[in-house]
Design an enzyme around this catalytic site. Structure first.
Site, PDB file in Angstrom:
ATOM      1  N   TYR D 141       3.297   9.291   2.000  1.00  0.00           N
ATOM      2  CA  TYR D 141       2.063   8.897   1.467  1.00  0.00           C
ATOM      3  C   TYR D 141       1.670   9.709   0.586  1.00  0.00           C
ATOM      4  O   TYR D 141       1.216  10.985   0.721  1.00  0.00           O
ATOM      5  CB  TYR D 141       1.100   8.992   2.592  1.00  0.00           C
ATOM      6  CG  TYR D 141      -0.451   8.270   2.375  1.00  0.00           C
ATOM      7  CD1 TYR D 141      -0.914   7.947   1.154  1.00  0.00           C
ATOM      8  CD2 TYR D 141      -1.356   8.297   3.485  1.00  0.00           C
ATOM      9  CE1 TYR D 141      -2.134   7.399   0.914  1.00  0.00           C
ATOM     10  CE2 TYR D 141      -2.704   7.961   3.104  1.00  0.00           C
ATOM     11  CZ  TYR D 141      -3.084   7.301   1.900  1.00  0.00           C
ATOM     12  OH  TYR D 141      -4.279   6.866   1.831  1.00  0.00           O
ATOM     13  N   LYS D 169       4.115   5.100   0.183  1.00  0.00           N
ATOM     14  CA  LYS D 169       2.913   4.506  -0.365  1.00  0.00           C
ATOM     15  C   LYS D 169       2.303   5.613  -1.289  1.00  0.00           C
ATOM     16  O   LYS D 169       2.108   6.663  -1.172  1.00  0.00           O
ATOM     17  CB  LYS D 169       1.815   4.392   0.863  1.00  0.00           C
ATOM     18  CG  LYS D 169       0.575   4.005   0.197  1.00  0.00           C
ATOM     19  CD  LYS D 169      -0.600   4.091   1.401  1.00  0.00           C
ATOM     20  CE  LYS D 169      -1.859   3.663   0.709  1.00  0.00           C
ATOM     21  NZ  LYS D 169      -3.281   3.820   1.711  1.00  0.00           N
TER      22      LYS D 169
END
Lengths: 310, 310, 310, 310
Positions: D141, D169
């Site tokens: 992330y 992400k």
């Protein structure tokens, strides 16, 4: 306002042209002429001189004037010439704009003044004043990492209503920001929204952007034109063939040195290797070292080979 | 090199003079003369024109030339005149330096070029080139929040060995950095290390600094001279009486508006109220609003009253 | 509120103690005991555990609890123990504060939560809630480069009026900010204002600050105590003898590697060389390389030699 | 490694679920159940709990455990559950990961530790250690504006070779960065590259991205699913119909207040208006004011009306 050399809407590849320099700091005039012919033969839509890639902030006015003259003369009105007028003092910007107009350029380009921090109201009033006073259509240029000041989307939208402001080049790299710029086109469809970072060219055009102002087009103008057209035509297969080369140019030509000048030297050393112009850069930037230059050339050869096979 | 107008070592209060402007953007010549007399009568050591407070980045060359001429003429060689030559293009810096020399100024001041990011090697080579070429002693100017580029202490130390580099003004506000600059004086005691932010003037002098280049000295030159002398004499009681006023000027004169121009308008509106010069500022900055101007004047009156009682 | 272990005003050198760790990541208990004795013998005023230097953010609660227990036990109520409770979740901060209270610590220290950006109103309400709920006096800790959030001087002033907030440690390095904090003492003289960066210790005390929370005091507690006392006594000659050593520790012990852990490894490797505790650090930080460790030791020996001659 | 609940490749809309809270700070269990049903009925691919939108950094472990239990129970293995384990202390991350595994979650998600600055070598070693130790597949992330630390594309590429790291992400908003992440898929096609900012969802999928982890999907799950599918199907007309609504949600729901909590309150107040869950947020964030809440509801109604007409 005279818009005879400016089309209704800018669209396609506009090259942010490097400024070819001799080792003594003066303009490499022969190199400049060769470079312009290289670009126009490559099919680019327009040439943007005196931007960041053009080292405008490092150059004296006399040299800028010479460059404007040669560029306008060489393009012979066949290609749009955009002239960068970014400066911290508005009087200096207006002086360059007048030279641009007198030589037949089609538009001027201005990033925000880059010494003082400005709020959006300061920026808005500055641009309205500039748009009122320049004798050519004005193109906005957002590049906050350099200028510290961002033209927020709301400000860009308000500015787009000025009849003399025709578009914006965004070099922020911020994808959310770019989507918000595209939304301006709902209200004003002929407002050109162009992307600076070439890694984002294809995705920006697929999203509705009008083209790119991409440094790599100095070296490979037709490659960037093909990528633009592929994205316009939604030819995803061709996009997917070219995009890896764009990333390879970014990584292996621009990224050969940790020095700040790495991108600029990547472009200029490539042009030098191709026999187009001298590779020198202006202070305060200093060139990358000999080893980096060698790597640039080696990587360039590989990329040239790959381009031929597309 | 001609150092006839430059002392061996800079020490005391040097005023970063505002540039008085008329509403049409031209130089307020009468105001400039009055301001210079106000400053010299206040006992300041020197006057630094065309710095950040002087809005140098917003002014055209012709206006800069006028300002240099008037300042050198008014000071009549009785006070050191330092001229800011900070610019992104070295040729432009050299041009201003020549005008400064021709008019009898004593030194030039240069912050790093402020468009491109520079590494320490770029900065070092840039300053050596500049120091070699300018016809007056060179004073360094560290202001990273504006220029993005910091002159690291190691770089400043290496530059201090150049015979034409005589000192540094630090406007970073970083107390660790300033202590590292002071360490240069171990090797080169006549290298002047001066503080920009006036809130730090007393502590910097108590630590061994050579003085301040403080904007508030435009309004209250003798107050800053007294604070400097109190700190030099280790008169802590007097320092403790004046320091709260310095912080009050900072908070209540410079902090009257959220606009970027708040500090500059605080100084210029105060000078206007005192009948010294016009209050206008140059684009791209925009003035604070009428309410802020009113507050500045009210706060100024309170401070003037308090100064009288010291 | 129980303030039996907390003095009216904090003043002097408070050591931001490293957390001695074994190679398996567990607490080096024997090392911790030796370190505490080293510090208390060095004459420090207090010990601040679980701060940035204490790697609090990298440690699990069980280890923090052990460290609190040992520190409170070893100091035997003879020295003030401050416990860092900085965390992004207030419930976790309160849990550590309770452990601190239960073991007899004298105060807790909290930097702003460091995940979300907070405005001054958020910060103010957060600290008021924390001050209401913690069972020990609360010391504020400003370290914006780490937490992203600055406790603005106006906010610190408002917080200083809470009966349970007793002072602030400033690690910003910003000299203007520190002067504004000192101004709080006009209204509340027993509000302790302490400096983090040891390079600023002397100048901060000369300006009216109450002392330092300086990492180098882990290695040389008595040196920092002497510098503090010299500055308190306005013994400028002694300050000028010690200050170069402080800068040398900063440059040659903390600056031996480009890695983020350079400062922390500088302290821990020095303590390891002195036979006090193990040198290991917790992830996510990684140690400097072997060559840097060697340089630390060599530079440490030189500094020890120089300290003897003061 | 047990991958029974994890598919070969993540693709589609994953909702970064808010954490419904009661006014006393405890979990709104009924609201959580309603919210999960709202999301699964909306056709989302997966649910990501305890991310930034989930306020993970503000919550105590006991509440996180409750949330994991309810989410895993409500989804009944029909939807992928991803659990955020981001923390500055690796031991705490591992503790949450174990709870996730024990309850049947399908993957864990970790942004970089966010207190210390880390270099790429630190980050690489940290993630390899984490990937070795967590009992579920690990999703990276990238969110540098919050964590200060960027997972550079080269580091992400190296990490993608670890068998337990399944995707990333990106919430940086940086379009150049995202294109470089997509290039990882040339080497490892099943490495999922997902976009955080919903304004970029369509363009990222058109460029070859695998989907979005978009906050607005809490309110309108099926709208984001439709946009994802339209982009996958290259249905540019439908994309162009939905994209303006996405920008309107961004501007008029998330942008109703200058407070830091504006985005989060935009989502939570909308869910509250829709009768799904309580609107409270955890400290240190503070809610937007009553006027902003009213505006959110008014704007929400307009958007609901427009969605119906697509």
């Amino acid at each position: 306002m005279d818009k005879e050399n400016t089309p209704d809407k800018l669209e396609g590849i506009i090259v942010p042209m490097v400024t070819p320099l001799l080792s003594n700091g003066e303009l490499d005039k022969k190199g400049t002429e060769r470079l312009i012919r290289h670009l126009t033969h490559g099919g680019v839509y327009g040439i943007f001189i005196l931007g960041t890639t053009g080292e405008a902030s490092s150059l004296k006015t006399a040299l800028k004037k010479e460059l404007i003259e040669i560029t306008c003369k060489e393009t012979q009105g066949q290609h749009l010439v955009l002239v960068g007028i970014t400066h911290t003092a508005i009087d200096v910007s207006l002086k360059i704009a007048k030279i641009a107009k007198d030589n037949g350029a089609g538009a001027v380009v201005a990033a925000p003044p880059y010494y003082f921090y400005l709020d959006q109201d300061d920026l808005f009033k500055y641009y309205i004043k500039l748009a009122d006073l320049v004798p050519l259509p004005l193109f906005l240029y957002n590049f906050p990492i350099m200028t510290k000041n961002t033209i927020e989307p709301e400000t860009a939208q308000k500015l787009s209503r000025h009849p003399n402001i025709i578009g914006i080049k965004d070099s922020s790299g911020n994808g959310v920001y770019f989507q918000k710029l595209l939304a301006i086109k709902t209200e004003k469809p002929d407002f050109s929204v162009m992307i600076g970072p070439e890694e984002m060219l294809a995705q920006s055009v697929l999203s509705g952007g009008d083209g790119g102002v991409n440094g790599g087009a100095n070296i490979f103008p037709s490659l960037y034109v093909r990528l633009f057209e592929a994205a316009m035509n939604r030819d995803i297969d061709l996009v997917n063939k070219i995009q890896p080369l764009i990333l390879e140019i970014s990584k292996n030509i621009y990224g050969c040195s940790p020095k700040t000048s790495s991108y600029l030297c990547g472009v200029k050393e490539s042009l030098y290797y191709l026999g187009i112009c001298e590779p020198h850069i202006a202070p305060p930037l200093q060139s990358v070292d000999a080893k980096a230059k060698e790597t640039i050339v080696q990587n360039l050869e590989k990329i040239i080979f790959k381009i031929k096979s597309i």
